[in-house]
Design a protein around this motif. Structure first.
Motif, short mmCIF file in Angstrom:
data_model
loop_
_atom_site.label_atom_id
_atom_site.label_comp_id
_atom_site.label_asym_id
_atom_site.label_seq_id
_atom_site.Cartn_x
_atom_site.Cartn_y
_atom_site.Cartn_z
N ALA A 195 0.65 -1.25 -0.20
CA ALA A 195 -0.05 -0.19 0.05
C ALA A 195 0.88 1.10 -0.26
N ALA A 196 2.10 1.28 0.70
CA ALA A 196 2.95 2.42 0.64
C ALA A 196 3.65 2.70 -0.80
N ASP A 197 3.79 1.41 -1.62
CA ASP A 197 4.35 1.48 -2.88
C ASP A 197 3.59 1.67 -4.05
N ALA A 198 2.16 1.52 -4.04
CA ALA A 198 1.65 1.28 -5.06
C ALA A 198 0.15 2.06 -5.07
N ASN A 199 -0.33 2.34 -6.09
CA ASN A 199 -1.68 3.04 -5.94
C ASN A 199 -2.73 2.28 -6.13
N ALA A 200 -2.77 1.02 -6.45
CA ALA A 200 -3.87 -0.14 -6.33
C ALA A 200 -2.94 -1.46 -6.17
N TRP A 201 -3.43 -2.34 -5.65
CA TRP A 201 -2.81 -3.64 -5.53
C TRP A 201 -3.97 -4.77 -5.12
N THR A 202 -3.60 -5.98 -5.43
CA THR A 202 -4.54 -7.06 -4.98
C THR A 202 -3.73 -8.28 -4.61
N ARG A 203 -4.25 -9.18 -3.57
CA ARG A 203 -3.36 -10.24 -3.22
C ARG A 203 -4.48 -11.35 -2.77
N SER A 204 -3.95 -12.58 -3.21
CA SER A 204 -4.81 -13.56 -2.76
C SER A 204 -4.14 -15.01 -2.75
N ALA A 205 -4.77 -15.60 -1.81
CA ALA A 205 -4.09 -17.15 -1.32
C ALA A 205 -5.21 -17.95 -0.99
N THR A 206 -4.92 -19.19 -1.17
CA THR A 206 -5.59 -20.52 -0.63
C THR A 206 -5.00 -21.50 0.12
N ALA A 207 -5.35 -22.04 1.06
CA ALA A 207 -4.61 -23.17 1.93
C ALA A 207 -5.54 -24.18 1.96
N ASN A 208 -4.85 -25.49 1.65
CA ASN A 208 -5.99 -26.80 1.83
C ASN A 208 -5.34 -27.15 3.35
N GLY A 209 -6.42 -27.79 4.09
CA GLY A 209 -6.32 -28.34 5.47
C GLY A 209 -6.99 -29.48 5.36
N PRO A 210 -6.97 -30.23 6.63
CA PRO A 210 -7.82 -31.23 7.04
C PRO A 210 -9.25 -31.03 6.97
N ARG A 211 -9.66 -29.77 7.10
CA ARG A 211 -11.25 -29.36 7.09
C ARG A 211 -11.73 -28.87 5.87
N GLY A 212 -10.92 -28.57 5.03
CA GLY A 212 -11.16 -28.16 3.56
C GLY A 212 -10.25 -27.09 3.10
N THR A 213 -10.60 -26.31 2.19
CA THR A 213 -10.02 -25.29 1.64
C THR A 213 -10.32 -23.96 2.24
N SER A 214 -9.57 -22.92 2.59
CA SER A 214 -9.79 -21.47 2.92
C SER A 214 -9.05 -20.61 2.20
N SER A 215 -9.57 -19.36 2.13
CA SER A 215 -9.10 -18.44 1.05
C SER A 215 -9.24 -16.93 1.63
N VAL A 216 -8.08 -16.29 1.25
CA VAL A 216 -7.97 -14.72 1.62
C VAL A 216 -7.93 -14.03 0.30
N THR A 217 -8.50 -12.97 0.13
CA THR A 217 -8.44 -11.97 -0.88
C THR A 217 -8.11 -10.61 -0.23
N ALA A 218 -7.10 -9.69 -0.51
CA ALA A 218 -7.01 -8.36 -0.17
C ALA A 218 -6.65 -7.41 -1.21
N THR A 219 -7.45 -6.47 -1.27
CA THR A 219 -7.29 -5.30 -2.24
C THR A 219 -7.24 -4.06 -1.66
N GLY A 220 -6.59 -3.04 -2.36
CA GLY A 220 -6.49 -1.71 -1.58
C GLY A 220 -5.84 -0.77 -2.70
#
Length: 73
Positions: A19-44
């Motif tokens: 956020a300090a270096d760019a005017n717009a950005w997006t990040r995302s990730a997923t993780a697979n675990g014993p209970r299923g898949t989780s995800s995170v998406t961040a924008t700013g």
């Protein structure tokens, strides 16, 4: 689930740095675990002396958590 939280922390750290270096950005990730898949998406972006970010996390059960924030100079 531990991988999901670790991934979330890494994404959060990268988000603040980006956020300090760019005017717009997006990040995302997923993780697979014993209970299923989780995800995170961040924008700013930055404009006119303030930066905002939005983070959405979805757990393996489908529960969604959204967090938003704004920082101004």
């Amino acid at each position: 689930m531990t991988k999901f939280f670790l991934t979330s922390l890494v994404i959060g750290g990268l988000s603040v740095a980006a956020a300090a270096d760019a005017n717009a950005w997006t990040r995302s990730a997923t993780a697979n675990g014993p209970r299923g898949t989780s995800s995170v998406t961040a924008t700013g972006g930055c404009a006119n002396g303030s930066c905002t970010r939005n983070v959405t996390r979805t757990g393996p059960a489908g529960n969604t958590y959204t967090r938003t924030g704004t920082v101004s100079r």
